[in-house]
Every structure is written in structure tokens, then in C-alpha cells.
Design an enzyme around this catalytic site. Structure first.
Site, mmCIF file in Angstrom:
data_model
loop_
_atom_site.group_PDB
_atom_site.id
_atom_site.type_symbol
_atom_site.label_atom_id
_atom_site.label_comp_id
_atom_site.label_asym_id
_atom_site.label_seq_id
_atom_site.Cartn_x
_atom_site.Cartn_y
_atom_site.Cartn_z
ATOM 1 N N HIS A 37 0.833 -1.209 0.000
ATOM 2 C CA HIS A 37 0.000 0.000 0.000
ATOM 3 C C HIS A 37 0.863 1.252 0.000
ATOM 4 O O HIS A 37 2.099 1.195 0.047
ATOM 5 C CB HIS A 37 -0.938 0.003 1.211
ATOM 6 C CG HIS A 37 -0.228 -0.021 2.537
ATOM 7 N ND1 HIS A 37 0.509 1.026 3.024
ATOM 8 C CD2 HIS A 37 -0.161 -0.994 3.484
ATOM 9 C CE1 HIS A 37 0.984 0.717 4.203
ATOM 10 N NE2 HIS A 37 0.610 -0.510 4.509
ATOM 11 N N CYS A 45 3.179 -4.853 6.633
ATOM 12 C CA CYS A 45 2.894 -4.689 5.204
ATOM 13 C C CYS A 45 4.115 -4.141 4.484
ATOM 14 O O CYS A 45 5.156 -3.886 5.083
ATOM 15 C CB CYS A 45 1.715 -3.740 5.010
ATOM 16 S SG CYS A 45 0.182 -4.309 5.779
#
Length: 337
Positions: A148, A156
Site C-alpha cells: 500500500h 505490510c
């Protein structure tokens, strides 16, 4: 009322904290997921013999902190289109094991349109698909592990907003071109013998050697290998069409002569690197021991030298002080005799 409000805040923190980088806050007015590819990107794809609708593949390398986008060309093979710097990822080298460990995943994943998140709270995102078939058979847990934007990570891979916007658009156009998915390969580092030798004591070495075969196949063929799981390990280009029992026996796999030769060469190089590292360790230990011996000899010689000088000038013998430093007694009056 205040206590109830605090409880709600704590609950929200736990939910979002454990959900890694989910961030599904609605942005109904945003159309950022439909941003067209820039003309320069389209021109660059055309120049390399590809197009926005052609198949793509993504590779991530943790240690090098890069994300690569590869595109299929008219020649039928994949070619590196662009490398993006990873802004941040959490954890260390090694796969994600359990929910909340803040590790970023490693392995092979299949990204479908359903894993794309156009309303991410982190600008734009796509889900890595963790846990996959391999992760599940090993009991690994975790959710909402994303690639992202926003340059902030809790398990992440965070890109810049500009970077994820372009990657997202490339994936979107690839899906529009008729491709049902793209492959995501995540490695701890470039899978070279030198890098593996540096991590020879890692508890993840066996896992890394397992996924290295997929890395090698792509390096040789420039086509994403078909991956599956059997006997609790990755298997590549095996028959079974993705329906192998992850706990069951692996089917026979035909391995190319080029792959066998590469693996043998890499094993020899790995063994040579480990032997060189061992020799270096032994040499450093010997040098340290010699240095300690020399320092001890020098210190002894200096001590003897100054001790001898002390003897020469009368300093070699213990002398008792004549004056004790105590107050002298008061003299008594002389007696008349």
C-alpha cells in the site's frame, strides 16, 4: 461515559492493530483507483514490446527494499519494466508466522481482482493473499497484509503514494487485458549463494532454500513458475493444476538440465562461501590470540624493565618508614637523681 468511550477506543486500536494494514475506511468521493497510466508509462511499455493489458508479475526483495514490476512482452517472456523503492516494511528477514508479530510475509502469492483495495486508508492497496496454501499448512496466521501507500507499515509493504498509484494502475490495466491474476513473489533478499551464506545460521534457511527454486526458475525462463504445495513445501511446475494436497505426497516433477546445473553451481558456491567464512573466523581468532600473547609479553617486559630500574635506584626493597605519621608523645619532666 468516559470509561465507555475509552473502551471503544481501545477496541478500535486492537482491531486495527491486529488487522495489520487493512485500512478499509471509505473514501466514496475518491476516484484515485481509476487514475489513467501516464503517457510516458504507456510509451515505455510499448518501447519494450509490451502493453498496459499484457500480463504482469511483481517481485519484492526485503533486504534491498525494492519492488519490481515485470511485464510480458510480444516475445512471450517477461521483462523488467520498473523498480520501485519500498518506503517501509516491518519486522526482520524471515516469513510472517503469527498474527501480531509485525512480520511482513515471504513466499509466492496469487493476486486476483478481489484482492485489490481501491478504498484503502493507505491511499491505494492490494492484499498479498497471506496466508496462502503454504502458510495455512504451517499454521501461520495473519490478516490484511498489504502492499500500500502512505509510507507506514505494520506487517505490510509500504510504498510512496505515487508509487502505489502507478503499480495499482498497471495491475488494473493487466486485469482489463484479460489476465485473471498476477503472481507476487516475496523474497528476503536476492537469492544468491553469497547472500544465503551470510544467513547460514538463520532458522529460516530451509524455507529460503525451498522458495529459491521458484526464484531460480524465473531467472532462467523469465516466466513465472506455477507454484503449489505438497509435503508441506513449495513445489514448482508440478502436475495437479493447483489442487495438490499440501500434506500429501508430491507428484514427479521434471526439472530442466539448466535448473539442475544452476542449483549445483549455487550449492558449490554456497559451500565455498561458508568455507571462506569459516577460514576467516579461524584466522581472526588466531590473530586475536597472537595479539593477546604479544601484548602480554610486552606488558611483562615493561613491568620487568621498570622493576629493574626501581632496584637500581633503591626501589626494589621494601623500606619501612621511619616516621609513622602519628603524633609524638608529650615528653615527661626529667627526674632529679
Amino acid at each position: 461515559m468516559l470509561r465507555k468511550f475509552c473502551s471503544v477506543l481501545i477496541l478500535l486500536w486492537v482491531v486495527f492493530g491486529l488487522a495489520a494494514c487493512g485500512g478499509f475506511l471509505p473514501k466514496s468521493s475518491s476516484n484515485r483507483h481509476n487514475q489513467p497510466l501516464q503517457g510516458t508509462v504507456v510509451s515505455a511499455l510499448k518501447a519494450m514490446g509490451s502493453s498496459p493489458g499484457a500480463a504482469m508479475m511483481v517481485r519484492i526483495f526485503k533486504q534491498e527494499q525494492v519492488l519490481e514490476v515485470w511485464k510480458r512482452t510480444s516475445a512471450g517472456q517477461f521483462k523488467l519494466f520498473k523498480t520501485y523503492e519500498i518506503c517501509a516494511f516491518s519486522g526482520d528477514l524471515g516469513p510472517k508466522i503469527k498474527e501480531g508479530d509485525r512480520q511482513s510475509p515471504e513466499g509466492f502469492y496469487t493476486i486476483t481482482p478481489g484482492l485489490m483495495n481501491p478504498k484503502s486508508n493507505y491511499y491505494l492497496a492490494f492484499n498479498t493473499g497471506f496466508p496462502n496454501k503454504f502458510d495455512r499448512v504451517h499454521g501461520r496466521t495473519g490478516s490484511q497484509l498489504m502492499v500500500h501507500g502512505d509510507c507506514s507499515s505494520r506487517g505490510c509493504y509500504a510504498m510512496t503514494d505515487h508509487g502505489i498509484a502507478e503499480i495499482y494502475a498497471l495491475a488494473r490495466e493487466s486485469f482489463k487485458g484479460g489476465n485473471s491474476s498476477f503472481q507476487l513473489q516475496i523474497f528476503p533478499f536476492k537469492m544468491t549463494p553469497t547472500n544465503l551464506a551470510k544467513q547460514s545460521t538463520s532458522p529460516h534457511l530451509a524455507f529460503w532454500k525451498d522458495i529459491k527454486e521458484g526464484y531460480d526458475l524465473f531467472e532462467l525462463d523469465k516466466n513465472p513458475p506455477v507454484w503449489d504445495v505438497c509435503e508441506r513445501q513449495y513445489v514448482f511446475n508440478a502436475s495437479g493444476n493447483g489442487v495438490l494436497n499440501p500434506m500429501g505426497a508430491c507428484p514427479p516433477v521434471t526439472r530442466s538440465a539448466a535448473l539442475v546445473a544452476k542449483e549445483l553451481a549455487d550449492e558449490r558456491a554456497l559451500a565455498a562461501s561458508l568455507a571462506a567464512a569459516e577460514r576467516k573466523t579461524v584466522e581472526e581468532a588466531a590473530l586475536k590470540e597472537r595479539s593477546a600473547a604479544v601484548n602480554g609479553a610486552v606488558n611483562g617486559a615493561v613491568t620487568n624493565l621498570f622493576g629493574g630500574l626501581g632496584n637500581l635506584f633503591g626501589g626494589g626493597e621494601q623500606v619501612t618508614a621511619v616516621m609513622s605519621g602519628k603524633p609524638a608523645p608529650v615528653p615527661q619532666a626529667r627526674l632529679n637523681r
